[in-house]
Design an enzyme around this catalytic site. Structure first.
Site, PDB file in Angstrom:
ATOM      1  N   ASP A 108      47.269  77.721 -50.620  1.00 30.76           N
ATOM      2  CA  ASP A 108      46.755  77.236 -49.341  1.00 30.76           C
ATOM      3  C   ASP A 108      45.486  78.036 -49.037  1.00 30.76           C
ATOM      4  OD1 ASP A 108      46.127  76.531 -46.801  1.00 30.76           O
ATOM      5  OD2 ASP A 108      48.137  76.811 -45.960  1.00 30.76           O
ATOM      6  N   ASN A 135      35.698  72.435 -54.805  1.00 26.93           N
ATOM      7  CA  ASN A 135      35.782  71.126 -54.147  1.00 26.93           C
ATOM      8  C   ASN A 135      36.522  71.156 -52.814  1.00 26.93           C
ATOM      9  OD1 ASN A 135      36.212  67.999 -54.147  1.00 26.93           O
ATOM     10  ND2 ASN A 135      38.281  68.847 -54.123  1.00 26.93           N
ATOM     11  N   TYR A 202      32.022  71.347 -39.317  1.00 28.08           N
ATOM     12  CA  TYR A 202      31.995  70.820 -40.694  1.00 28.08           C
ATOM     13  C   TYR A 202      30.563  70.865 -41.225  1.00 28.08           C
ATOM     14  CZ  TYR A 202      32.658  67.568 -44.586  1.00 28.08           C
ATOM     15  OH  TYR A 202      32.686  66.983 -45.836  1.00 28.08           O
ATOM     16  N   LYS A 206      29.104  73.056 -44.396  1.00 24.77           N
ATOM     17  CA  LYS A 206      28.498  72.406 -45.556  1.00 24.77           C
ATOM     18  C   LYS A 206      27.052  72.881 -45.770  1.00 24.77           C
ATOM     19  CE  LYS A 206      32.073  70.503 -46.940  1.00 24.77           C
ATOM     20  NZ  LYS A 206      32.624  70.811 -48.256  1.00 24.77           N
ATOM     21  N   VAL A 235      32.548  58.918 -50.243  1.00 24.39           N
ATOM     22  CA  VAL A 235      33.300  58.729 -51.480  1.00 24.39           C
ATOM     23  C   VAL A 235      34.717  58.345 -51.056  1.00 24.39           C
ATOM     24  CG1 VAL A 235      34.041  59.811 -53.637  1.00 24.39           C
ATOM     25  CG2 VAL A 235      31.927  60.592 -52.539  1.00 24.39           C
ATOM     26  N   SER A 237      38.309  58.464 -50.341  1.00 18.71           N
ATOM     27  CA  SER A 237      39.258  59.576 -50.324  1.00 18.71           C
ATOM     28  C   SER A 237      40.020  59.564 -49.013  1.00 18.71           C
ATOM     29  CB  SER A 237      38.547  60.926 -50.477  1.00 18.71           C
ATOM     30  OG  SER A 237      37.959  61.299 -49.254  1.00 18.71           O
TER      31      SER A 237
HETATM   32  N1  LIG Z   1      34.932  61.960 -49.416  1.00 15.60           N
HETATM   33  C1  LIG Z   1      33.709  62.013 -48.916  1.00 15.60           C
HETATM   34  O1  LIG Z   1      33.160  61.015 -48.431  1.00 15.60           O
HETATM   35  C2  LIG Z   1      32.968  63.328 -48.908  1.00 15.60           C
HETATM   36  C3  LIG Z   1      31.630  63.319 -48.468  1.00 15.60           C
HETATM   37  C4  LIG Z   1      30.920  64.506 -48.486  1.00 15.60           C
HETATM   38  C5  LIG Z   1      31.516  65.667 -48.933  1.00 15.60           C
HETATM   39  N2  LIG Z   1      32.813  65.653 -49.353  1.00 15.60           N
HETATM   40  C6  LIG Z   1      33.407  66.921 -49.796  1.00 15.60           C
HETATM   41  O2  LIG Z   1      34.127  66.722 -50.989  1.00 15.60           O
HETATM   42  C7  LIG Z   1      35.232  67.609 -51.044  1.00 15.60           C
HETATM   43  C8  LIG Z   1      36.492  66.822 -51.321  1.00 15.60           C
HETATM   44  O3  LIG Z   1      36.692  65.888 -50.265  1.00 15.60           O
HETATM   45  P1  LIG Z   1      37.708  64.674 -50.358  1.00 15.60           P
HETATM   46  O4  LIG Z   1      37.078  63.567 -49.634  1.00 15.60           O
HETATM   47  O5  LIG Z   1      38.176  64.469 -51.739  1.00 15.60           O
HETATM   48  O6  LIG Z   1      38.891  65.237 -49.451  1.00 15.60           O
HETATM   49  P2  LIG Z   1      40.457  64.947 -49.503  1.00 15.60           P
HETATM   50  O7  LIG Z   1      40.687  63.566 -49.965  1.00 15.60           O
HETATM   51  O8  LIG Z   1      40.979  65.343 -48.186  1.00 15.60           O
HETATM   52  O9  LIG Z   1      40.975  65.947 -50.627  1.00 15.60           O
HETATM   53  C9  LIG Z   1      40.904  67.328 -50.414  1.00 15.60           C
HETATM   54  C10 LIG Z   1      41.845  68.028 -51.349  1.00 15.60           C
HETATM   55  O10 LIG Z   1      41.890  69.403 -50.951  1.00 15.60           O
HETATM   56  C11 LIG Z   1      43.243  69.765 -50.706  1.00 15.60           C
HETATM   57  N3  LIG Z   1      43.354  70.699 -49.597  1.00 15.60           N
HETATM   58  C12 LIG Z   1      43.075  70.481 -48.299  1.00 15.60           C
HETATM   59  N4  LIG Z   1      43.301  71.591 -47.583  1.00 15.60           N
HETATM   60  C13 LIG Z   1      43.730  72.529 -48.449  1.00 15.60           C
HETATM   61  C14 LIG Z   1      44.120  73.872 -48.302  1.00 15.60           C
HETATM   62  N5  LIG Z   1      44.148  74.480 -47.125  1.00 15.60           N
HETATM   63  N6  LIG Z   1      44.507  74.553 -49.394  1.00 15.60           N
HETATM   64  C15 LIG Z   1      44.520  73.944 -50.597  1.00 15.60           C
HETATM   65  N7  LIG Z   1      44.153  72.678 -50.803  1.00 15.60           N
HETATM   66  C16 LIG Z   1      43.758  71.966 -49.740  1.00 15.60           C
HETATM   67  C17 LIG Z   1      43.939  68.486 -50.355  1.00 15.60           C
HETATM   68  O11 LIG Z   1      45.315  68.660 -50.595  1.00 15.60           O
HETATM   69  P3  LIG Z   1      46.414  67.811 -49.801  1.00 15.60           P
HETATM   70  O12 LIG Z   1      46.751  66.706 -50.744  1.00 15.60           O
HETATM   71  O13 LIG Z   1      47.525  68.769 -49.602  1.00 15.60           O
HETATM   72  O14 LIG Z   1      45.822  67.353 -48.517  1.00 15.60           O
HETATM   73  C18 LIG Z   1      43.270  67.489 -51.283  1.00 15.60           C
HETATM   74  O15 LIG Z   1      43.826  67.530 -52.569  1.00 15.60           O
HETATM   75  C19 LIG Z   1      35.272  68.332 -49.700  1.00 15.60           C
HETATM   76  O16 LIG Z   1      34.672  69.599 -49.832  1.00 15.60           O
HETATM   77  C20 LIG Z   1      34.428  67.444 -48.803  1.00 15.60           C
HETATM   78  O17 LIG Z   1      33.842  68.180 -47.769  1.00 15.60           O
HETATM   79  C21 LIG Z   1      33.553  64.510 -49.345  1.00 15.60           C
END
Ligand SMILES: NC(=O)c1ccc[n+]([C@@H]2O[C@H](COP(=O)([O-])OP(=O)(O)OC[C@H]3O[C@@H](n4cnc5c(N)ncnc54)[C@H](OP(=O)(O)O)[C@@H]3O)[C@@H](O)[C@H]2O)c1
Length: 357
Positions: A108, A135, A202, A206, A235, A237
């Site tokens: 965590d 990530n 946020y 970033k 993306v 997610s």
């Molecule tokens: N998706 C987008 O549109 C987007 C855009 C810009 C930037 N990003 C960046 O890309 C990265 C990934 O985003 P995502 O969209 O893939 O997010 P996501 O779908 O929420 O996935 C995040 C992952 O991190 C894990 N996680 C969250 N909190 C945690 C913690 N305290 N300790 C350990 N693991 C943890 C989550 O596990 P759980 O399964 O337990 O929740 C999940 O596997 C992030 O840094 C985000 O800021 C994403």
């Protein structure tokens, strides 16, 4: 006559400059992400069994990276919170890339670094760590004005979004320096480039990742360690909330595939071409105007998300399920009863949903 000569002297070089710039843009953002293969593994590893670490690798963008790195022959270390999602990712990698090894560790990242750093060190010891994908990241589930943002969640966000990446980098850097090669990828966001009201924290975290990665890239260049900072828009997610891909919303697989082609070629990049077009568009808008536009957009998004939450909540109550969707506020799990169907203002002033993603 004089004007004509001047136009020729200035005009031709300027036209040539524009054409060269256009060629560079086409090469960087159309040719590289879609047609150029990533560097071979040997750029980041000299062993026959290289490992890549992906934080938050169980789902979303992280899973995209884990799967694509495995396809390229890296063994994978998944570090994340949910064993279930990491197991699913592990299964998917094993079925597609049977020759690679996948290990996982429940961590965590919102906990203080000293509580998990030793476990990470133990899991990576005796492994050739070639790639680190920083990530893991969280955001508020619904955009919220800072004055309403729960302080405990602010702390979690800084811890997960900034400190986890900084500490993980600190842990793997000595190994990479010793090997004389490696690659580190950072997930920033478009909100790190263009500030976003109602996502102030946020956005700030970033921007930190963006500058941290950029500065680090120069420090580690002489050790042949490649740093790549990505700042995507949408993306598919859990965090983005998008469920279907579209022109502006790519899948994690497409995103990771495009991004990996830049590792070693660029430092800060927008890997998915339609997102680059948005970058160009936003950079042309004056700051005051873009902030006002973004605030209004976020208000609308917040209301829409709040309504969606309420509908889901009503549906789950209507179906006789005892499960109740709770709006978490910090560590207290009190459920709130917000009826904002016809009252946008009320929705915005209501306690924000602070479920970490
Ligand atoms: N998706 C987008 O549109 C987007 C855009 C810009 C930037 N990003 C960046 O890309 C990265 C990934 O985003 P995502 O969209 O893939 O997010 P996501 O779908 O929420 O996935 C995040 C992952 O991190 C894990 N996680 C969250 N909190 C945690 C913690 N305290 N300790 C350990 N693991 C943890 C989550 O596990 P759980 O399964 O337990 O929740 C999940 O596997 C992030 O840094 C985000 O800021 C994403």
């Amino acid at each position: 006559m004089v004007l004509g000569t001047l136009a020729v002297i200035v005009g031709y070089p300027f036209a040539i400059y524009l054409i060269v710039q256009l060629c560079i843009i086409i090469y960087d953002h159309v040719i590289v992400p879609h047609f150029i293969e990533p560097f071979p593994l040997s750029r980041w590893s000299s062993s026959s069994s290289p490992w890549a670490i992906v934080t938050g690798g169980g789902s979303g963008v992280g899973r995209g990276f884990a799967e694509q790195l495995a396809r390229r022959g890296f063994n994978i270390i998944l570090l994340g919170r949910s064993r279930i999602s990491m197991s699913e990712c592990q299964e998917s990698i094993r079925s597609r890339s049977p020759n690679v090894d996948v290990v996982m560790e429940e961590i965590d990242f919102s906990r203080p670094v000293h509580e998990w750093a030793q476990r990470v060190e133990a899991i990576i010891s005796n492994k050739d760590i070639s790639i680190l994908v920083n990530n893991v990241g969280i955001n508020t589930e619904i955009p919220v004005v800072y004055s309403e943002h729960d302080l405990a969640h602010v702390q979690d966000m800084i811890q997960v979004n900034c400190l986890a990446a900084s500490a993980m980098t600190k842990i793997v850097l000595p190994l990479m320096k010793q090997n004389g090669k490696g690659g580190i990828i950072f997930l920033s966001s478009c909100t790190g480039e263009f500030a976003s009201p109602m996502m102030a924290v946020y956005s700030g975290t970033k921007a930190y990742i963006r500058r941290f990665g950029e500065a680090l890239s120069e420090e580690v260049k002489s050790s042949h360690i490649d740093v790549l900072v990505l700042h995507p828009y949408y993306v598919l997610s859990k965090m983005s909330g998008f469920r279907k891909p579209s022109l502006l919303v790519c899948t994690p697989t497409v995103f990771a595939t495009c991004a990996l082609r830049y590792l070693g070629r660029k430092v800060v990049v927008q890997p998915y071409f339609p997102h680059l077009c948005l970058d160009v568009l936003f950079s042309l808008v004056p700051l005051g105007l873009s902030l006002r536009f973004q605030l209004n957009r976020m208000k609308t998004v917040a209301v829409r998300l709040m309504r969606r939450k309420n509908r889901e909540r009503e549906a789950s109550l209507g179906s006789g399920s005892s499960a109740e969707i709770e709006f978490q506020r910090g560590s207290s799990h009190s459920s709130t009863d917000i009826d904002c169907e016809d009252d946008d203002k009320k929705a915005l002033l209501s306690p924000p949903a602070l479920i970490t993603q």
